[in-house]
Design an enzyme around this catalytic site. Structure first.
Site, PDB file in Angstrom:
ATOM      1  N   GLY A   1      35.936  15.964  81.658  1.00 18.42           N
ATOM      2  CA  GLY A   1      34.522  16.458  80.587  1.00 18.42           C
ATOM      3  C   GLY A   1      33.790  15.550  81.750  1.00 18.42           C
ATOM      4  O   GLY A   1      32.220  15.531  81.443  1.00 18.42           O
TER       5      GLY A   1
ATOM      6  N   GLU B   1      41.252  14.822  84.532  1.00 22.52           N
ATOM      7  CA  GLU B   1      41.317  16.340  84.203  1.00 22.52           C
ATOM      8  C   GLU B   1      39.427  16.897  84.321  1.00 22.52           C
ATOM      9  O   GLU B   1      38.840  17.931  83.747  1.00 22.52           O
ATOM     10  CB  GLU B   1      41.560  16.720  82.956  1.00 22.52           C
ATOM     11  CG  GLU B   1      43.024  16.554  82.975  1.00 22.52           C
ATOM     12  CD  GLU B   1      43.768  16.813  81.770  1.00 22.52           C
ATOM     13  OE1 GLU B   1      42.962  17.205  80.307  1.00 22.52           O
ATOM     14  OE2 GLU B   1      44.660  16.835  81.730  1.00 22.52           O
TER      15      GLU B   1
ATOM     16  N   GLY C   1      36.765  19.650  85.213  1.00 16.75           N
ATOM     17  CA  GLY C   1      37.010  21.448  86.019  1.00 16.75           C
ATOM     18  C   GLY C   1      35.663  21.364  86.648  1.00 16.75           C
ATOM     19  O   GLY C   1      35.808  21.718  87.723  1.00 16.75           O
ATOM     20  N   ARG C   2      34.351  21.782  85.509  1.00 18.27           N
ATOM     21  CA  ARG C   2      33.120  21.595  85.466  1.00 18.27           C
ATOM     22  C   ARG C   2      32.800  20.868  86.586  1.00 18.27           C
ATOM     23  O   ARG C   2      32.126  21.457  87.971  1.00 18.27           O
ATOM     24  CB  ARG C   2      32.173  21.365  84.249  1.00 18.27           C
ATOM     25  CG  ARG C   2      30.976  21.441  84.477  1.00 18.27           C
ATOM     26  CD  ARG C   2      30.005  21.174  83.054  1.00 18.27           C
ATOM     27  NE  ARG C   2      30.259  21.163  82.166  1.00 18.27           N
ATOM     28  CZ  ARG C   2      30.352  22.180  81.054  1.00 18.27           C
ATOM     29  NH1 ARG C   2      29.442  22.815  82.199  1.00 18.27           N
ATOM     30  NH2 ARG C   2      31.176  22.720  80.032  1.00 18.27           N
TER      31      ARG C   2
ATOM     32  N   TYR D   1      26.820  29.317  74.607  1.00 13.63           N
ATOM     33  CA  TYR D   1      26.664  27.655  74.183  1.00 13.63           C
ATOM     34  C   TYR D   1      25.219  27.621  73.962  1.00 13.63           C
ATOM     35  O   TYR D   1      25.119  26.096  74.100  1.00 13.63           O
ATOM     36  CB  TYR D   1      26.999  26.963  75.508  1.00 13.63           C
ATOM     37  CG  TYR D   1      28.356  27.256  75.577  1.00 13.63           C
ATOM     38  CD1 TYR D   1      30.166  26.678  74.127  1.00 13.63           C
ATOM     39  CD2 TYR D   1      29.167  28.037  76.710  1.00 13.63           C
ATOM     40  CE1 TYR D   1      31.208  27.120  74.903  1.00 13.63           C
ATOM     41  CE2 TYR D   1      30.786  27.866  77.191  1.00 13.63           C
ATOM     42  CZ  TYR D   1      31.384  27.386  76.089  1.00 13.63           C
ATOM     43  OH  TYR D   1      32.687  28.155  76.167  1.00 13.63           O
TER      44      TYR D   1
ATOM     45  N   CYS E   1      23.610  45.400  75.868  1.00 12.52           N
ATOM     46  CA  CYS E   1      22.335  45.948  74.552  1.00 12.52           C
ATOM     47  C   CYS E   1      23.246  44.991  74.096  1.00 12.52           C
ATOM     48  O   CYS E   1      24.225  45.379  72.756  1.00 12.52           O
ATOM     49  CB  CYS E   1      22.695  47.635  74.728  1.00 12.52           C
ATOM     50  SG  CYS E   1      22.112  48.405  75.933  1.00 12.52           S
TER      51      CYS E   1
HETATM   52  C1  LIG Z   1      39.037  22.784  80.065  1.00 10.73           C
HETATM   53  C2  LIG Z   1      39.722  21.363  79.880  1.00 10.73           C
HETATM   54  C3  LIG Z   1      39.553  20.238  81.207  1.00 10.73           C
HETATM   55  C4  LIG Z   1      38.479  20.243  81.779  1.00 10.73           C
HETATM   56  O1  LIG Z   1      37.069  20.110  81.327  1.00 10.73           O
HETATM   57  P1  LIG Z   1      35.539  20.218  81.914  1.00 10.73           P
HETATM   58  O2  LIG Z   1      34.200  19.955  80.951  1.00 10.73           O
HETATM   59  O3  LIG Z   1      35.494  21.161  82.599  1.00 10.73           O
HETATM   60  O4  LIG Z   1      35.328  19.223  83.157  1.00 10.73           O
HETATM   61  C5  LIG Z   1      40.331  19.265  80.965  1.00 10.73           C
HETATM   62  N1  LIG Z   1      41.084  19.377  80.079  1.00 10.73           N
HETATM   63  C6  LIG Z   1      41.471  20.491  78.981  1.00 10.73           C
HETATM   64  C7  LIG Z   1      42.839  20.270  78.922  1.00 10.73           C
HETATM   65  C8  LIG Z   1      40.679  20.759  79.232  1.00 10.73           C
HETATM   66  O5  LIG Z   1      41.372  22.348  78.503  1.00 10.73           O
END
Ligand SMILES: *Cc1c(COP(=O)(O)O)cnc(C)c1O
Length: 422
Positions: A236, A279, A281-282, A322, A352
Site C-alpha cells: 500500500g 507486499e 505493488g504500486r 477510482y 463511447c
Molecule cells: C493489491 C494488494 C497489494 C498491493 O497493494 P499496493 O497498494 O499496490 O501496494 C498487497 N497485498 C494484497 C493482498 C493486495 O491485494
C-alpha cells in the site's frame, strides 16, 4: 515540478515521436532505471531482521517487469493461478511465490499445492477447503503443504478511496480477530500448521501512521500464534501522483525509522525471530511508466474545452474507476510544452462513455490536435486493468532500457487477436 519527463530524463534521449511512430499510440513506455530503483527501495524496508519484499504482481504482470523484480531480489505475491503461471514463466522458483487469493475453487488451491507454493487463506471456509484438498490429495501428516497462512482482517483500513481499502470492518477481506479460535479448531481437524499470518490494509497511503498502527496491531495478534515462520504486513505504500504540483514522495526513511522499534519490541518478546514481509505493488512500478497517446481533436462544448485523445478508459481505467488523478504533460515537436500559461481543459479518450475522462477541468498548457499527451505514473494498475472495451485492441508496451535502447516488451494486440476467440 515543471516536467517530470525532463527531470527524470524519462526517455533517455529517445524521441517520443519516434516511439509513437514505431509502436503506434497509445503505448505504455517504461523506464528500467526507475523500476529498478523503486524495487530496490522496497527491498530495504527492513534490514535489521530477516525480511522479504513481495512484489504484488497484480499491479503489473508484464513478464519482462517480473524478470526485473527477480533480478532485484524481490519475492512475489500472486492472486490467481494465472499470476502464478506468469511468475513461474518469468523464472521465479516456487519458494519465492506467495499465493494470497480470495474465494478460490478447490482446483486453484490444488494447483498451488502441486507447485509447492505457500498459500494464505482468506476465510474460515477457504481454510477448511484447503484442509479438505490436502486430505483428498492424500498428503501425509507432515507434508510441507500442510503448512499454510491465514489472512487476518485487523479491523483497520487505509487507502486513497473506499474501493481500495481492504482492511477494516466493512471489507470482504481476511478473517476477523474474533474468529481466530475457529482457525485453531480447523487446523487441528485437518492437521494443518499456520506458518504465517498476513494482512493488507489498503492501497496508496502517504502517511505511514495507519500502516505502523496496523503493524503494531498484527504483531499483537501474532503473539496468539506459536512459532510463526513469517509475518506479513501488507502493501500500500503510496507514490506522488501530484508530482507536477510538487507532492512529496512517500517518506520511506522516516517510515523505516519508526518501524524498527516496533519490530524490536516484538522480537524481544516473541522468543523467535520470524521472517517479516511486506507486499508492495504500486510503489514498485507506478512511477516507472507513462502512456503516450495522440490528441486527435480539440473542441469546445458549452464553454468547456475537451482535448480528445486515443487514451480511453480501455487503456487506463483508474480515472474513471477510482476518480484517480494522473498528471498530464503535453509534448509538441518532441518537446515538453512548458507549464507557464495554463488553461482549464478536460482530457478525454475515444470510448463511447461520458465517464471516459482522463483529467477533468485540468490546468494545462493549451493542447492542440497532433500533440502527444503523456500520462504519468501509469505503471501500476495501468495495463494490468486495461480492457478491449469498444473492441479496441490493447496497447503495446515498450521499455527504455538502462543503456538507452528501446525494447518492445509486449506487442500491440490486433483485431485478429480479438477475433480468435470466436
Ligand atoms: C493489491 C494488494 C497489494 C498491493 O497493494 P499496493 O497498494 O499496490 O501496494 C498487497 N497485498 C494484497 C493482498 C493486495 O491485494
Amino acid at each position: 515540478m515543471n516536467s517530470f519527463i525532463e527531470k527524470s530524463n524519462f526517455f533517455k534521449g529517445n524521441s517520443p515521436e519516434k516511439i509513437a511512430a514505431e509502436y503506434g499510440t497509445p503505448v505504455y513506455v517504461y523506464n528500467e532505471d526507475i523500476l529498478r530503483d523503486r524495487m530496490h527501495k522496497v527491498s530495504q524496508v527492513i534490514t535489521k531482521y530477516p525480511y522479504t519484499a513481495n512484489y504484488s504482481v497484480k499491479a503489473n504482470t508484464n513478464i519482462h517487469i517480473l524478470k526485473l523484480a527477480l533480478e532485484e531480489d524481490l519475492n512475489c505475491d500472486a492472486m490467481s493461478v494465472g499470476e502464478i503461471e506468469m511468475l513461474l514463466k518469468a523464472g521465479f522458483p516456487e519458494e519465492r511465490i506467495f499465493f494470497v487469493p480470495n474465494n478460490v475453487a478447490a482446483e486453484e488451491l490444488e494447483f498451488a499445492i502441486h507447485n509447492g507454493i505457500m498459500t494464505s487463506l482468506d476465510s474460515l471456509e477457504q481454510l477448511e477447503l484447503y484442509g479438505e484438498v490436502c486430505n483428498q490429495l492424500g498428503l501425509s501428516s507432515d507434508d510441507r503443504s500442510r503448512r499454510c497462512a491465514v489472512r487476518i482482517n485487523p479491523g483497520v483500513g487505509a487507502g486513497h478511496c473506499e474501493k481500495v481499502v481492504t482492511g477494516g470492518k466493512k471489507t470482504k477481506f481476511g478473517i476477523p480477530e474474533d474468529d481466530i479460535p475457529q482457525i485453531f479448531e480447523i487446523i487441528k481437524k485437518y492437521n494443518l500448521t499456520i506458518a504465517g499470518i498476513n494482512q493488507h490494509i489498503g492501497s496508496l497511503f502517504m502517511d505511514p501512521q495507519p500502516y505502523l498502527d496496523a503493524v503494531t496491531n498484527l504483531l499483537r495478534i501474532a503473539k496468539g500464534f506459536k512459532n510463526l515462520e513469517f509475518i506479513d504486513f501488507g502493501g500500500g505504500y503510496g507514490i506522488p501522483y501530484h508530482k507536477l504540483d510538487d507532492e512529496k514522495d512517500f517518506p520511506m526513511q522516516d517510515f523505516i525509522a519508526r518501524l524498527e522499534p516496533i519490530l524490536d519490541s516484538f522480537v524481544a518478546d516473541y522468543g523467535s525471530t520470524p521472517l517479516f514481509k511486506s507486499e508492495p505493488g504500486r510503489f514498485c512500478v507506478a512511477e516507472g511508466s507513462v502512456i503516450l497517446g495522440r490528441v486527435h481533436a480539440v473542441k469546445q462544448n458549452n464553454g468547456k474545452i475537451y482535448a480528445g485523445t486515443d487514451i480511453g478508459m480501455n487503456v487506463l481505467v483508474r480515472p474513471s474507476m477510482y476518480d484517480s488523478w494522473h498528471d498530464v504533460e503535453v509534448i509538441r515537436d518532441d518537446k515538453v510544452v512548458a507549464r507557464d500559461t495554463l488553461m482549464e481543459q478536460t482530457v478525454t479518450g475515444n470510448i463511447c462513455e461520458s465517464g471516459d475522462i482522463l483529467a477533468k477541468d485540468r490546468p494545462l498548457p493549451k493542447i492542440q490536435r497532433g500533440d502527444l499527451a503523456c500520462i504519468l505514473d501509469a505503471g501500476a494498475y495501468g495495463w494490468s486493468m486495461c480492457s478491449t472495451y469498444n473492441s479496441r485492441p490493447r496497447a503495446a508496451e515498450v521499455l527504455v532500457c538502462k543503456d538507452g535502447s528501446i525494447k518492445q516488451i509486449r506487442r500491440r494486440e490486433t483485431i485478429e487477436d480479438l477475433m480468435r476467440l470466436f
